[in-house]
Design a protein around this motif. Sequence first.
Motif, mmCIF file in Angstrom:
data_model
loop_
_atom_site.group_PDB
_atom_site.id
_atom_site.type_symbol
_atom_site.label_atom_id
_atom_site.label_comp_id
_atom_site.label_asym_id
_atom_site.label_seq_id
_atom_site.Cartn_x
_atom_site.Cartn_y
_atom_site.Cartn_z
ATOM 1 N N LEU A 150 9.968 -6.424 67.914
ATOM 2 C CA LEU A 150 11.424 -6.333 68.032
ATOM 3 C C LEU A 150 12.058 -5.931 66.707
ATOM 4 O O LEU A 150 12.981 -5.098 66.672
ATOM 5 N N LEU A 151 11.566 -6.491 65.599
ATOM 6 C CA LEU A 151 12.121 -6.142 64.289
ATOM 7 C C LEU A 151 11.871 -4.682 63.928
ATOM 8 O O LEU A 151 12.644 -4.083 63.171
ATOM 9 N N SER A 152 10.805 -4.091 64.466
ATOM 10 C CA SER A 152 10.445 -2.720 64.089
ATOM 11 C C SER A 152 11.098 -1.657 64.973
ATOM 12 O O SER A 152 11.064 -0.474 64.629
ATOM 13 N N VAL A 153 11.676 -2.067 66.093
ATOM 14 C CA VAL A 153 12.197 -1.101 67.064
ATOM 15 C C VAL A 153 13.253 -0.156 66.482
ATOM 16 O O VAL A 153 13.224 1.050 66.747
ATOM 17 N N PRO A 163 11.278 -3.369 54.453
ATOM 18 C CA PRO A 163 12.167 -4.261 53.682
ATOM 19 C C PRO A 163 12.944 -5.252 54.540
ATOM 20 O O PRO A 163 12.910 -6.459 54.266
ATOM 21 N N PRO A 164 13.669 -4.808 55.593
ATOM 22 C CA PRO A 164 14.405 -5.808 56.376
ATOM 23 C C PRO A 164 13.496 -6.796 57.085
ATOM 24 O O PRO A 164 13.814 -7.986 57.182
ATOM 25 N N VAL A 168 13.648 -10.907 56.465
ATOM 26 C CA VAL A 168 13.836 -11.839 57.578
ATOM 27 C C VAL A 168 12.721 -12.869 57.615
ATOM 28 O O VAL A 168 12.966 -14.075 57.769
ATOM 29 N N ARG A 169 11.488 -12.431 57.447
ATOM 30 C CA ARG A 169 10.352 -13.362 57.517
ATOM 31 C C ARG A 169 10.350 -14.357 56.359
ATOM 32 O O ARG A 169 10.120 -15.551 56.573
ATOM 33 N N ILE A 175 13.507 -21.608 55.572
ATOM 34 C CA ILE A 175 14.528 -22.327 56.324
ATOM 35 C C ILE A 175 13.921 -23.196 57.420
ATOM 36 O O ILE A 175 14.477 -24.237 57.764
ATOM 37 N N CYS A 176 12.765 -22.790 57.941
ATOM 38 C CA CYS A 176 12.242 -23.387 59.175
ATOM 39 C C CYS A 176 11.309 -24.572 58.973
ATOM 40 O O CYS A 176 10.507 -24.883 59.849
#
Length: 245
Positions: A150-153, A163-164, A168-169, A175-176
């Motif tokens: 989904l992130l690569s779409v 980079p994005p 995100v990861r 945070i998690c």
Amino acid sequence: MAEAWIEEMKRVFYIAEKDVKIYFFKGPNLTFGLLLPVVLYVAFSIGRTVESAFVIPGLVAMAAFFGAGAIQAVSLPLERRTGTFKMLLTAPTSLSTIIFGKTLAGFFFGTFLSVVYTLIMLPFSPLPNLLPFFLAILVSSLMFSVFGLLLSVPFQDIPDAMPPATVVRIAMVFICGVFTPIETMPASLQTVAYALPLTYSVDALRQAMSGSLNNQMFLIDLAVQIFYSFVFLFATIKLLKKTIE
């Protein structure tokens, strides 16, 4: 009907096999998947005392997270840039089948890296609930593989996608609850954490590693991850259809 389904499953496995051979099980990718969680842990834990029962599930979750999803930021954009993705689309197969195949490849890689981490860590800490722990690995790897796709779409090339996806990861890792208990975070960050999929992977693995497994919480963690998997899969197929129309 059964024959058609079997043929589709064969195509899914062929696509997964192709991605596994070309993108995933390569020396640099194996090194990346195995070393990155350790590097992040060492960087964070310097000067801190952290119990192994808290650390190990986080490392295994990161192995699934980066292993199942990170290479997806390479495979799909690269195939779109080189035109091989269009060749797949012209074959007698559906877009959903292609996505399922790519998801399966990431799932295999994430599961492999997580199991390797588990075997390495076993001498340092007991694992009283082996089957639930392995089930949590399987569900997490599936979810993270679809999440990586989904992130690569939106991207057509690797330099645009990496980079994005990396930002995100890395943000999700801190945070998690991978390194820090969510309960110790500010209320605003706790709200964000409970909206992110990695939180439920880490918690499921910690539940399974606990001597007193909370079956209800464990099943909730798995159910949330399965729900996220379907949402990510649906969104990936819908968004990809829009970008190729």
